[in-house]
Write a protein that holds these residues in place. Sequence first.
Motif, PDB file in Angstrom:
ATOM      1  N   VAL A  62       0.861  -1.182   0.000  1.00 35.97           N
ATOM      2  CA  VAL A  62       0.000   0.000   0.000  1.00 35.97           C
ATOM      3  C   VAL A  62       0.895   1.229   0.000  1.00 35.97           C
ATOM      4  O   VAL A  62       1.699   1.419   0.912  1.00 35.97           O
ATOM      5  CB  VAL A  62      -0.938   0.028   1.228  1.00 35.97           C
ATOM      6  CG1 VAL A  62      -1.780   1.300   1.218  1.00 35.97           C
ATOM      7  CG2 VAL A  62      -1.838  -1.202   1.243  1.00 35.97           C
ATOM      8  N   VAL A  63       0.759   2.058  -1.023  1.00 35.16           N
ATOM      9  CA  VAL A  63       1.552   3.279  -1.153  1.00 35.16           C
ATOM     10  C   VAL A  63       0.652   4.471  -0.873  1.00 35.16           C
ATOM     11  O   VAL A  63      -0.373   4.665  -1.551  1.00 35.16           O
ATOM     12  CB  VAL A  63       2.161   3.409  -2.571  1.00 35.16           C
ATOM     13  CG1 VAL A  63       3.004   4.679  -2.679  1.00 35.16           C
ATOM     14  CG2 VAL A  63       3.015   2.180  -2.894  1.00 35.16           C
ATOM     15  N   GLY A  64       0.999   5.248   0.149  1.00 37.47           N
ATOM     16  CA  GLY A  64       0.217   6.420   0.520  1.00 37.47           C
ATOM     17  C   GLY A  64       1.008   7.697   0.347  1.00 37.47           C
ATOM     18  O   GLY A  64       2.210   7.671   0.059  1.00 37.47           O
ATOM     19  N   PRO A  65       0.363   8.860   0.545  1.00 42.26           N
ATOM     20  CA  PRO A  65       1.025  10.135   0.253  1.00 42.26           C
ATOM     21  C   PRO A  65       2.045  10.590   1.287  1.00 42.26           C
ATOM     22  O   PRO A  65       2.970  11.309   0.959  1.00 42.26           O
ATOM     23  CB  PRO A  65      -0.142  11.122   0.161  1.00 42.26           C
ATOM     24  CG  PRO A  65      -1.203  10.517   1.019  1.00 42.26           C
ATOM     25  CD  PRO A  65      -1.064   9.040   0.866  1.00 42.26           C
ATOM     26  N   ASN A  66       1.875  10.200   2.554  1.00 39.74           N
ATOM     27  CA  ASN A  66       2.814  10.642   3.590  1.00 39.74           C
ATOM     28  C   ASN A  66       2.656   9.754   4.820  1.00 39.74           C
ATOM     29  O   ASN A  66       1.723   8.945   4.925  1.00 39.74           O
ATOM     30  CB  ASN A  66       2.590  12.125   3.954  1.00 39.74           C
ATOM     31  CG  ASN A  66       1.141  12.428   4.316  1.00 39.74           C
ATOM     32  OD1 ASN A  66       0.576  11.808   5.201  1.00 39.74           O
ATOM     33  ND2 ASN A  66       0.545  13.386   3.617  1.00 39.74           N
TER      34      ASN A  66
ATOM     35  N   ASP B 191      -2.722   4.964  -3.082  1.00 35.34           N
ATOM     36  CA  ASP B 191      -3.737   5.935  -2.674  1.00 35.34           C
ATOM     37  C   ASP B 191      -3.235   7.352  -2.937  1.00 35.34           C
ATOM     38  O   ASP B 191      -2.030   7.596  -2.974  1.00 35.34           O
ATOM     39  CB  ASP B 191      -4.062   5.769  -1.187  1.00 35.34           C
ATOM     40  CG  ASP B 191      -5.462   6.261  -0.860  1.00 35.34           C
ATOM     41  OD1 ASP B 191      -6.032   7.009  -1.678  1.00 35.34           O
ATOM     42  OD2 ASP B 191      -5.992   5.897   0.194  1.00 35.34           O
ATOM     43  N   GLU B 192      -4.184   8.266  -3.099  1.00 34.32           N
ATOM     44  CA  GLU B 192      -3.866   9.628  -3.569  1.00 34.32           C
ATOM     45  C   GLU B 192      -2.974   9.511  -4.799  1.00 34.32           C
ATOM     46  O   GLU B 192      -1.979  10.231  -4.966  1.00 34.32           O
ATOM     47  CB  GLU B 192      -3.197  10.442  -2.465  1.00 34.32           C
ATOM     48  CG  GLU B 192      -4.046  10.653  -1.223  1.00 34.32           C
ATOM     49  CD  GLU B 192      -5.284  11.515  -1.480  1.00 34.32           C
ATOM     50  OE1 GLU B 192      -5.314  12.246  -2.490  1.00 34.32           O
ATOM     51  OE2 GLU B 192      -6.230  11.436  -0.665  1.00 34.32           O
ATOM     52  N   ALA B 193      -3.368   8.602  -5.683  1.00 31.33           N
ATOM     53  CA  ALA B 193      -2.520   8.223  -6.815  1.00 31.33           C
ATOM     54  C   ALA B 193      -2.367   9.346  -7.825  1.00 31.33           C
ATOM     55  O   ALA B 193      -1.430   9.323  -8.630  1.00 31.33           O
ATOM     56  CB  ALA B 193      -3.106   6.984  -7.501  1.00 31.33           C
ATOM     57  N   GLN B 194      -3.266  10.315  -7.779  1.00 29.33           N
ATOM     58  CA  GLN B 194      -3.152  11.423  -8.723  1.00 29.33           C
ATOM     59  C   GLN B 194      -1.885  12.244  -8.497  1.00 29.33           C
ATOM     60  O   GLN B 194      -1.460  12.992  -9.374  1.00 29.33           O
ATOM     61  CB  GLN B 194      -4.376  12.332  -8.643  1.00 29.33           C
ATOM     62  CG  GLN B 194      -4.474  13.211  -7.393  1.00 29.33           C
ATOM     63  CD  GLN B 194      -5.051  12.485  -6.193  1.00 29.33           C
ATOM     64  OE1 GLN B 194      -5.454  11.328  -6.309  1.00 29.33           O
ATOM     65  NE2 GLN B 194      -5.134  13.163  -5.056  1.00 29.33           N
ATOM     66  N   GLU B 195      -1.250  12.084  -7.325  1.00 28.05           N
ATOM     67  CA  GLU B 195      -0.058  12.862  -7.004  1.00 28.05           C
ATOM     68  C   GLU B 195       1.223  12.252  -7.574  1.00 28.05           C
ATOM     69  O   GLU B 195       2.261  12.912  -7.596  1.00 28.05           O
ATOM     70  CB  GLU B 195       0.096  12.994  -5.487  1.00 28.05           C
ATOM     71  CG  GLU B 195      -1.085  13.617  -4.772  1.00 28.05           C
ATOM     72  CD  GLU B 195      -1.421  15.010  -5.288  1.00 28.05           C
ATOM     73  OE1 GLU B 195      -0.481  15.754  -5.638  1.00 28.05           O
ATOM     74  OE2 GLU B 195      -2.615  15.339  -5.359  1.00 28.05           O
ATOM     75  N   LEU B 196       1.177  11.009  -8.029  1.00 26.42           N
ATOM     76  CA  LEU B 196       2.396  10.352  -8.490  1.00 26.42           C
ATOM     77  C   LEU B 196       2.814  10.858  -9.864  1.00 26.42           C
ATOM     78  O   LEU B 196       1.982  11.010 -10.772  1.00 26.42           O
ATOM     79  CB  LEU B 196       2.217   8.832  -8.549  1.00 26.42           C
ATOM     80  CG  LEU B 196       2.582   8.085  -7.266  1.00 26.42           C
ATOM     81  CD1 LEU B 196       1.655   8.467  -6.119  1.00 26.42           C
ATOM     82  CD2 LEU B 196       2.549   6.576  -7.503  1.00 26.42           C
ATOM     83  N   SER B 197       4.098  11.090 -10.008  1.00 25.17           N
ATOM     84  CA  SER B 197       4.657  11.508 -11.287  1.00 25.17           C
ATOM     85  C   SER B 197       4.869  10.306 -12.194  1.00 25.17           C
ATOM     86  O   SER B 197       4.735   9.149 -11.775  1.00 25.17           O
ATOM     87  CB  SER B 197       5.993  12.213 -11.057  1.00 25.17           C
ATOM     88  OG  SER B 197       6.969  11.274 -10.599  1.00 25.17           O
ATOM     89  N   GLU B 198       5.251  10.571 -13.433  1.00 20.01           N
ATOM     90  CA  GLU B 198       5.567   9.479 -14.358  1.00 20.01           C
ATOM     91  C   GLU B 198       6.708   8.619 -13.819  1.00 20.01           C
ATOM     92  O   GLU B 198       6.676   7.390 -13.914  1.00 20.01           O
ATOM     93  CB  GLU B 198       5.954  10.051 -15.720  1.00 20.01           C
ATOM     94  CG  GLU B 198       4.825  10.728 -16.471  1.00 20.01           C
ATOM     95  CD  GLU B 198       5.291  11.375 -17.752  1.00 20.01           C
ATOM     96  OE1 GLU B 198       4.572  11.259 -18.763  1.00 20.01           O
ATOM     97  OE2 GLU B 198       6.378  11.988 -17.759  1.00 20.01           O
ATOM     98  N   MET B 199       7.730   9.252 -13.251  1.00 22.78           N
ATOM     99  CA  MET B 199       8.858   8.490 -12.719  1.00 22.78           C
ATOM    100  C   MET B 199       8.448   7.687 -11.485  1.00 22.78           C
ATOM    101  O   MET B 199       8.929   6.565 -11.270  1.00 22.78           O
ATOM    102  CB  MET B 199      10.017   9.414 -12.376  1.00 22.78           C
ATOM    103  CG  MET B 199      10.799   9.905 -13.583  1.00 22.78           C
ATOM    104  SD  MET B 199      11.603   8.586 -14.516  1.00 22.78           S
ATOM    105  CE  MET B 199      12.849   8.042 -13.334  1.00 22.78           C
TER     106      MET B 199
END
Length: 806
Positions: A246-250, A570-578
Amino acid sequence: MSQPQAASQARRRSMQAEQAYLTALYERLDAARALAAETLREAEARGGGGGYAGLLERQTVVDEQARIAQRLAAVEEGLCFGRIDHRDLPGTPGGPLYVGRIGLRDAEHEVMLVDWRAPAARPFYAATPQAPAGLVRRRHLHTRGRTVVGLDDEVFDLDGLDEEQRSGLAGEAALLAALRAGRTGRMHDIVSTIQGEQDRVIRSGLHGILVVQGGPGTGKTVAALHRAAYLLYTYRSVLERRGVLVVGPNATFLRYISQVLPSLGETDVVLTTVGGLFPGVRAEARDAPEAAVVKGSLRMAGLVAAAVRERQRVPRGGLRVEAQGMELTVDEQTCRDIRDLTRDLGIRHNAARPFFVREMLGALALDQQRRFEESVREAEEDAGLTGGAVPELEDPDAPLWTEEDTEVAVETLWGDPAVQRALNALWPHLAPERLVGELLSDPGLMSAAAREAAREPEEGAVAEHEWRILLRPAGSAWTVDDVPLLDEAAELLGEEAGKRSAEQRAAERRRRERERYARGVLEISGLFEGDREGAAAALAERQADEGPAPTTAERAEADRSWAYGHVIVDEAQELSEMAWRTVMRRIPTRSLTVVGDTAQTGSAAGASSWEQMLGGYAGGRLHEERLLVNYRTPAEIMDVAADVLKEVAPDQRPPESVREGGERPRAVRIAPGTWAERLPGLVGAELRAVGAAPDGADCADGADPGGRVAVIVPDDRHAEFAALLPEAASDASPAVLDSPVAVLTCTLAKGLEFDSVLIAEPDRILAGSPQGGRDLYVAVTRATRRMTVLHERPLPGMLSGLARGD
């Protein structure tokens, strides 16, 4: 007896009946716990008899019973939360079916409690008046500890209930009761109140990329976490071995959600941020927006690859090195040929290094041979010999330089420090941290890498004005945006095979042997029905060091190359292409749940379209589910949020709130220079309004909170506002979840919820970044009960729907 009295007695009898059944369930749970504990004690007391096979068999039982005990311990609260009554029709279950956190059977193996994830439990979530799924009634049981404290009934077929059941109907909608509860600083599971659209997400299949697009308050995060629990239940043999990421924003957000999966009995899950995806690094700081955009671009993959190629050097004019009393040389073209040949191997930089070194040593040895033969010819000429034979040689016809001589020369040359330094400079062993750190701090290396990348048009060039934005002092702390670069470098560099010592290779052989033996014991014993590969690895490691066996999650978190069974972002819209490139390396099967809202994208490098960001990875298996119901934000606040959304993302539809009746959000004008006077009193009033402080108290009184208040401020004034509320939590640590008052930026508030929210200086939030409007949308959708906007300057037009306060 009057009708109300009869109804009251019937409801009381219903409560008593449900209490009796709940007591029986807890008795069965206690018996299961006792059995697991006794089996565990017996296994641990068994000792090491029976040799290695006996040890492994013992440890198999110990680990399995420990796992069972852990799951049984996790379901103490809310063991049973529901019941469904089917119509009395052929082919339907007889009697009521109780639904809970786990499945339980009685001593005769009859079902007492159905796991909420089992197919039989699905009608509890999916039934509606229009499609009742064969139910006549759905009952929610509210419990406190082991006591039934309330019932909520939803009837689908009143004629299907007898008179006693009809008179005993009780309660209100369980969902609304849960929504009205105050915030506690932790996300709770929704296992008892999953709604139809959430259930559709939770029970989606394992394969492919599922995008859960939902506006604020739609429950997309908690639905995704319940999906993880459902997948671990349904596909346990696959996922228990590989685990779920699970990857979260902070870190604050991760702590906020951290109790959901354990409360559902699942622990084979790694929770981390993008900043924690590279082992040994825990980055929290973010780059400025302009730098984040460049670092987040896929062009950085080309730049990192070019930086690696730049370290594979050809010396201008060839290689010259003093060794063994002579100057040895390799001409420039030969150096280039060896470098290109090594590159053509198609293996990673560090793994290819031994080949390059060997070839260069061979070229130096040839030059040494050439010089040796020249010296022999000179000796012949000096001696006046014309036959070409030196008298001292025992066999005049023997070659002057043999293959054995070449091997000896290669070994001898590699032992010369000057030769090692020269070859290390041409093809050094590189660590990801060294490569990326030097690239970002050395203008010369950055410029050279950018020129090298420009020679490969498909990689995309990074212009000088862009790479100069990235430069920073050597030794600077890693940022979240650096982690994908480190991961990219690690992927390109690999490990040098020659670096592993003989002891390491021997240890690896012993580990493989232990695992082979462990698998055999597991197969023969039949004691473990789950993931035998994972169990064998854990048992082998346990027997090697005699310490606690590492869990799947612990082993996965320490291994950068670990391939997970499923990944939730989660909050996946924040992830960049990299960042997505980094995530996708962890899930080669592309089994993902992607949770986000493109209307809330705050990162300048984030997503504006899921198809654009993920389509290239999905292989045609990209499916989107939209959640359209807001369970968190009252309609009065959501009306204001809809006005903001109309301005910043007019193509997006705001979710519809399920509840009304909250207070109308208001705007309060603050005179310049009076924040220190006004803010503590306003915060104290909000604490009292949400029941977090007694009348007459303010936030400085240290009252035990019963609700949460957030003050959301512009990035550039965060420290200033935090100083005005010294008792409030204000940093990025999980402490903000335990404090009655938190002072946060929009980024720190993302994904969280509070009973009351005060938004300071919305105009500065709007102007603070290119995504300022979306940041404001995040801010106005954090409240579950009350919202107030505090402003010095005139309000932005998009907030004109606010009531005016004093």
